[in-house]
Write a protein that holds these residues in place. Structure first.
Motif, PDB file in Angstrom:
ATOM      1  N   PHE A 156       0.857  -1.191   0.000  1.00 58.81           N
ATOM      2  CA  PHE A 156       0.000   0.000   0.000  1.00 58.81           C
ATOM      3  C   PHE A 156       0.888   1.233   0.000  1.00 58.81           C
ATOM      4  N   LYS A 157       0.941   1.923  -1.132  1.00 54.69           N
ATOM      5  CA  LYS A 157       1.770   3.130  -1.243  1.00 54.69           C
ATOM      6  C   LYS A 157       0.864   4.354  -1.057  1.00 54.69           C
ATOM      7  N   CYS A 158       1.173   5.176  -0.067  1.00 59.84           N
ATOM      8  CA  CYS A 158       0.390   6.389   0.159  1.00 59.84           C
ATOM      9  C   CYS A 158       0.590   7.352  -1.002  1.00 59.84           C
ATOM     10  N   GLN A 159      -0.516   7.750  -1.621  1.00 58.46           N
ATOM     11  CA  GLN A 159      -0.467   8.663  -2.760  1.00 58.46           C
ATOM     12  C   GLN A 159      -1.131   9.998  -2.441  1.00 58.46           C
ATOM     13  N   GLN A 160      -1.302  10.243  -1.151  1.00 56.09           N
ATOM     14  CA  GLN A 160      -1.970  11.484  -0.743  1.00 56.09           C
ATOM     15  C   GLN A 160      -1.121  12.696  -1.102  1.00 56.09           C
ATOM     16  N   SER A 161      -1.755  13.700  -1.661  1.00 57.69           N
ATOM     17  CA  SER A 161      -1.021  14.933  -1.939  1.00 57.69           C
ATOM     18  C   SER A 161      -1.808  16.108  -1.359  1.00 57.69           C
ATOM     19  N   ALA A 162      -1.108  16.898  -0.559  1.00 58.43           N
ATOM     20  CA  ALA A 162      -1.775  18.027   0.088  1.00 58.43           C
ATOM     21  C   ALA A 162      -1.950  19.150  -0.929  1.00 58.43           C
ATOM     22  N   PRO A 163      -3.033  19.901  -0.821  1.00 58.54           N
ATOM     23  CA  PRO A 163      -3.204  21.041  -1.723  1.00 58.54           C
ATOM     24  C   PRO A 163      -2.095  22.073  -1.495  1.00 58.54           C
ATOM     25  N   PRO A 164      -1.757  22.875  -2.540  1.00 61.54           N
ATOM     26  CA  PRO A 164      -0.716  23.883  -2.383  1.00 61.54           C
ATOM     27  C   PRO A 164      -1.040  24.810  -1.212  1.00 61.54           C
ATOM     28  N   GLY A 165      -0.013  25.156  -0.451  1.00 62.47           N
ATOM     29  CA  GLY A 165      -0.214  26.080   0.662  1.00 62.47           C
ATOM     30  C   GLY A 165      -0.565  25.386   1.959  1.00 62.47           C
ATOM     31  N   MET A 166      -0.874  24.108   1.886  1.00 63.04           N
ATOM     32  CA  MET A 166      -1.228  23.360   3.102  1.00 63.04           C
ATOM     33  C   MET A 166       0.053  23.117   3.912  1.00 63.04           C
ATOM     34  N   PRO A 167       0.062  23.513   5.192  1.00 59.29           N
ATOM     35  CA  PRO A 167       1.300  23.376   5.959  1.00 59.29           C
ATOM     36  C   PRO A 167       1.649  21.915   6.278  1.00 59.29           C
ATOM     37  N   LYS A 168       0.649  21.038   6.328  1.00 61.10           N
ATOM     38  CA  LYS A 168       0.885  19.637   6.683  1.00 61.10           C
ATOM     39  C   LYS A 168       1.658  18.927   5.553  1.00 61.10           C
ATOM     40  N   PRO A 169       2.682  18.140   5.892  1.00 60.31           N
ATOM     41  CA  PRO A 169       3.400  17.419   4.826  1.00 60.31           C
ATOM     42  C   PRO A 169       2.526  16.309   4.241  1.00 60.31           C
ATOM     43  N   SER A 170       2.853  15.882   3.029  1.00 59.51           N
ATOM     44  CA  SER A 170       2.115  14.771   2.422  1.00 59.51           C
ATOM     45  C   SER A 170       3.087  13.906   1.639  1.00 59.51           C
ATOM     46  N   CYS A 171       2.670  12.675   1.376  1.00 57.28           N
ATOM     47  CA  CYS A 171       3.579  11.708   0.753  1.00 57.28           C
ATOM     48  C   CYS A 171       3.876  12.015  -0.705  1.00 57.28           C
ATOM     49  N   VAL A 172       2.953  12.670  -1.390  1.00 53.21           N
ATOM     50  CA  VAL A 172       3.220  13.152  -2.743  1.00 53.21           C
ATOM     51  C   VAL A 172       3.200  14.668  -2.651  1.00 53.21           C
ATOM     52  N   SER A 173       4.348  15.284  -2.946  1.00 51.60           N
ATOM     53  CA  SER A 173       4.477  16.726  -2.743  1.00 51.60           C
ATOM     54  C   SER A 173       4.955  17.413  -4.017  1.00 51.60           C
ATOM     55  N   GLN A 174       4.353  18.576  -4.270  1.00 52.41           N
ATOM     56  CA  GLN A 174       4.787  19.340  -5.451  1.00 52.41           C
ATOM     57  C   GLN A 174       6.207  19.842  -5.305  1.00 52.41           C
ATOM     58  N   ASN A 175       6.689  19.940  -4.074  1.00 54.17           N
ATOM     59  CA  ASN A 175       8.065  20.403  -3.860  1.00 54.17           C
ATOM     60  C   ASN A 175       9.087  19.292  -4.059  1.00 54.17           C
ATOM     61  N   ASP A 176       8.619  18.068  -4.245  1.00 52.83           N
ATOM     62  CA  ASP A 176       9.539  16.940  -4.369  1.00 52.83           C
ATOM     63  C   ASP A 176       9.080  16.074  -5.547  1.00 52.83           C
ATOM     64  N   PRO A 177       9.576  16.398  -6.757  1.00 55.32           N
ATOM     65  CA  PRO A 177       9.085  15.714  -7.965  1.00 55.32           C
ATOM     66  C   PRO A 177       9.247  14.192  -7.881  1.00 55.32           C
ATOM     67  N   GLU A 178      10.285  13.699  -7.223  1.00 53.95           N
ATOM     68  CA  GLU A 178      10.473  12.244  -7.140  1.00 53.95           C
ATOM     69  C   GLU A 178       9.310  11.589  -6.396  1.00 53.95           C
ATOM     70  N   SER A 179       8.723  12.322  -5.448  1.00 53.94           N
ATOM     71  CA  SER A 179       7.651  11.719  -4.645  1.00 53.94           C
ATOM     72  C   SER A 179       6.465  11.304  -5.514  1.00 53.94           C
ATOM     73  N   ALA A 180       6.252  12.007  -6.628  1.00 54.98           N
ATOM     74  CA  ALA A 180       5.126  11.686  -7.515  1.00 54.98           C
ATOM     75  C   ALA A 180       5.436  10.484  -8.406  1.00 54.98           C
ATOM     76  N   GLN A 181       6.695  10.068  -8.455  1.00 56.48           N
ATOM     77  CA  GLN A 181       7.094   8.974  -9.356  1.00 56.48           C
ATOM     78  C   GLN A 181       7.252   7.649  -8.632  1.00 56.48           C
ATOM     79  N   LEU A 182       7.105   7.649  -7.314  1.00 57.25           N
ATOM     80  CA  LEU A 182       7.475   6.451  -6.555  1.00 57.25           C
ATOM     81  C   LEU A 182       6.538   5.274  -6.805  1.00 57.25           C
ATOM     82  N   PHE A 183       5.226   5.521  -6.939  1.00 56.84           N
ATOM     83  CA  PHE A 183       4.318   4.390  -7.171  1.00 56.84           C
ATOM     84  C   PHE A 183       4.630   3.736  -8.509  1.00 56.84           C
TER      85      PHE A 183
END
Ligand code: FES
Length: 124
Positions: A12-39
């Protein structure tokens, strides 16, 4: 006659991505392009090794360990891997999924992953 075999593992790979501006971290982040490629990397790696049938990768929502993301949960075993990268996923596939040895250095810290509370104790 033998039936259709169960998967040996679900990942089970977490694919949650927080909306821009959301202070809470998320497993798929726009600031970390690799995070979107992991699945995709995980699925491709399972395919290339010929084990995609018996190992089922699942995209899931938040697994509630966002501070340690990107995370994925391997079942059976309830093994939570944290702070993932492509290289770490490759090692987990080779050593845990194929080799049968959990990669302890990538597993969540004990204090963040205490014993589960049985639902029978919680139920009222
Ligand atoms: S966003 Fe992945 S665990 Fe919460």
């Amino acid at each position: 006659m033998q039936g259709v075999p169960q998967p040996a593992f679900y990942i089970f790979k977490c694919q949650q991505s927080a909306p821009p501006g959301m202070p809470k971290p998320s497993c798929v982040s726009q600031n970390d392009p690799e995070s979107a490629q992991l699945f995709q990397h995980l699925a491709q790696s399972l395919m290339m090794k010929g084990i995609i049938g018996t190992v089922q990768p699942i995209q899931t929502g938040c697994l509630n360990r966002c501070q340690q993301g990107p995370v994925m949960l391997v079942e059976p075993g309830h093994t939570m891997y944290v702070e993932l990268t492509k290289e770490k996923i490759d090692r987990i596939v080779d050593e845990h999924i194929i080799g049968g040895n959990i990669v302890n250095e990538y597993v969540i810290a004990d204090e963040m992953w205490g014993e589960a509370i049985p639902p029978s104790q919680m139920a009222r």
